[in-house]
Scaffold this motif. Structure first.
Motif, short mmCIF file in Angstrom:
data_model
loop_
_atom_site.label_atom_id
_atom_site.label_comp_id
_atom_site.label_asym_id
_atom_site.label_seq_id
_atom_site.Cartn_x
_atom_site.Cartn_y
_atom_site.Cartn_z
N MET A 72 0.92 -1.12 0.01
CA MET A 72 -0.02 -0.02 -0.08
C MET A 72 0.86 1.17 0.02
O MET A 72 2.14 1.11 0.50
CB MET A 72 -0.96 -0.02 1.23
N ASP A 73 0.33 2.37 -0.46
CA ASP A 73 1.24 3.68 -0.53
C ASP A 73 1.42 4.07 0.94
O ASP A 73 2.77 4.67 0.75
CB ASP A 73 0.60 4.62 -1.50
N TYR A 74 0.45 4.32 1.79
CA TYR A 74 0.76 4.79 2.98
C TYR A 74 0.76 4.14 4.27
O TYR A 74 1.28 4.17 5.27
CB TYR A 74 -0.36 6.03 3.14
N ILE A 75 -0.03 2.80 4.36
CA ILE A 75 -0.17 1.97 5.30
C ILE A 75 0.72 0.76 5.35
O ILE A 75 0.86 0.04 4.36
CB ILE A 75 -1.51 1.32 5.59
N ASN A 76 1.64 0.44 6.22
CA ASN A 76 2.87 -0.41 6.28
C ASN A 76 2.18 -1.63 7.03
O ASN A 76 2.47 -2.63 6.55
CB ASN A 76 4.02 0.26 7.06
N TYR B 223 4.07 4.66 6.61
CA TYR B 223 5.37 4.84 6.26
C TYR B 223 5.99 6.31 6.83
O TYR B 223 5.13 7.42 6.16
CB TYR B 223 5.54 4.99 4.63
N SER B 224 6.73 6.39 7.55
CA SER B 224 7.18 7.48 8.08
C SER B 224 7.54 8.81 7.30
O SER B 224 7.48 9.84 7.54
CB SER B 224 8.23 7.50 9.11
N SER B 225 8.11 8.34 6.01
CA SER B 225 8.43 9.41 5.19
C SER B 225 7.40 9.87 4.36
O SER B 225 7.35 11.00 3.68
CB SER B 225 9.22 8.83 3.81
N SER B 226 6.13 9.38 4.51
CA SER B 226 5.00 10.27 3.60
C SER B 226 3.69 10.16 4.70
O SER B 226 2.84 11.23 4.17
CB SER B 226 4.71 9.50 2.50
N VAL B 227 3.58 9.69 5.80
CA VAL B 227 2.27 9.81 6.39
C VAL B 227 2.55 10.84 7.55
O VAL B 227 3.50 10.85 8.38
CB VAL B 227 1.73 8.42 7.11
N ASP B 228 1.52 11.66 7.63
CA ASP B 228 1.54 12.80 8.62
C ASP B 228 0.38 12.69 9.59
O ASP B 228 0.42 13.22 10.82
CB ASP B 228 1.72 13.98 8.12
N LYS B 229 -0.70 11.77 9.41
CA LYS B 229 -1.78 11.87 10.30
C LYS B 229 -2.49 10.43 10.12
O LYS B 229 -2.21 9.75 8.87
CB LYS B 229 -2.85 12.80 9.97
N LYS C 286 -11.16 0.16 10.74
CA LYS C 286 -11.12 0.89 9.56
C LYS C 286 -9.81 1.77 9.98
O LYS C 286 -9.81 2.64 10.67
CB LYS C 286 -12.12 1.77 9.22
N PHE C 287 -8.77 1.59 9.32
CA PHE C 287 -7.48 2.43 9.46
C PHE C 287 -7.65 3.36 8.17
O PHE C 287 -7.68 3.02 7.18
CB PHE C 287 -6.41 1.47 9.26
N THR C 288 -7.00 4.61 8.60
CA THR C 288 -6.95 5.55 7.48
C THR C 288 -5.54 6.37 7.64
O THR C 288 -5.17 6.62 8.75
CB THR C 288 -8.11 6.49 7.66
N ALA C 289 -4.69 6.21 6.87
CA ALA C 289 -3.57 6.91 6.64
C ALA C 289 -3.73 8.23 5.95
O ALA C 289 -4.10 8.12 4.55
CB ALA C 289 -2.35 6.10 6.41
N TYR C 290 -3.02 9.46 6.37
CA TYR C 290 -3.12 10.77 5.51
C TYR C 290 -1.79 11.03 4.95
O TYR C 290 -0.99 11.11 6.01
CB TYR C 290 -3.76 11.77 6.34
N SER C 291 -1.61 11.41 3.94
CA SER C 291 -0.16 12.08 3.24
C SER C 291 -0.70 13.46 2.85
O SER C 291 -1.23 13.40 1.41
CB SER C 291 0.22 11.03 2.48
N GLY C 292 -0.60 14.52 3.45
CA GLY C 292 -1.32 15.59 2.98
C GLY C 292 -2.67 15.70 2.66
O GLY C 292 -3.41 15.38 3.39
N SER C 293 -3.02 15.92 1.53
CA SER C 293 -4.67 15.90 1.14
C SER C 293 -5.08 14.34 0.66
O SER C 293 -6.06 14.21 0.26
CB SER C 293 -4.97 16.78 0.14
#
Length: 143
Positions: A40-44, A67-73, A122-129
């Motif tokens: 997945m792009d954001y969830i590790n 992923y710490s490099s892209s996820v901020d919330k 339900k898990f949600t990862a945010y990377s900017g918008s």
């Protein structure tokens, strides 16, 4: 015969390599599923666990690592369900958000004897918008 032998070898190799990408752990009267999902792009990693004590306290645990490099919330929404008359019924939902690439949720709820229970998170990862969502259903625990 030759084609059949090659096919059997390929199936064996695929079975071994596929089995190494999934990890699940069961403990006495506990259900913890460490699930490694397809890339997945954001969830590790996403983990869901349910333990029911001898006095009927359901202990719900859910955690996410992005992923710490892209996820901020990250956000976690966990729902405890009871199987009643063959249908899964929601008992309680909890939600928690973190301004980080990881987070966890731990809650308790008193349940009744004679039923099966599970947690759907339900898990949600945010990377900017941008967002990515993964829903994980834990295995049932009988009480």
């Amino acid at each position: 015969m030759w084609k059949k032998s090659i096919l059997m070898v390929l199936v064996g190799v695929l079975s071994v390599t596929g089995a190494s990408s999934i990890y699940a752990k069961d403990v006495v009267n506990t259900n913890e599923s460490n699930i490694v999902v397809p890339y997945m792009d954001y969830i590790n990693d996403a983990t869901v666990g349910l333990k029911i004590t001898s006095d009927g306290e359901a202990q719900v645990r859910s955690s996410i690592v992005g992923y710490s490099s892209s996820v901020d919330k990250v956000k976690i929404e966990a729902t405890l369900q009871q199987c009643k008359n063959g249908r899964w019924v929601d008992l309680k939902t909890w939600s928690k958000s973190y301004s980080s690439h990881k987070g966890n949720l731990g809650e308790t709820y008193q349940v009744s004897k004679g039923y099966s229970y599970r947690v759907v998170t339900k898990f949600t990862a945010y990377s900017g918008s941008k967002t990515e969502t993964q829903t994980v259903t834990g295995s049932e625990v009988k009480y």
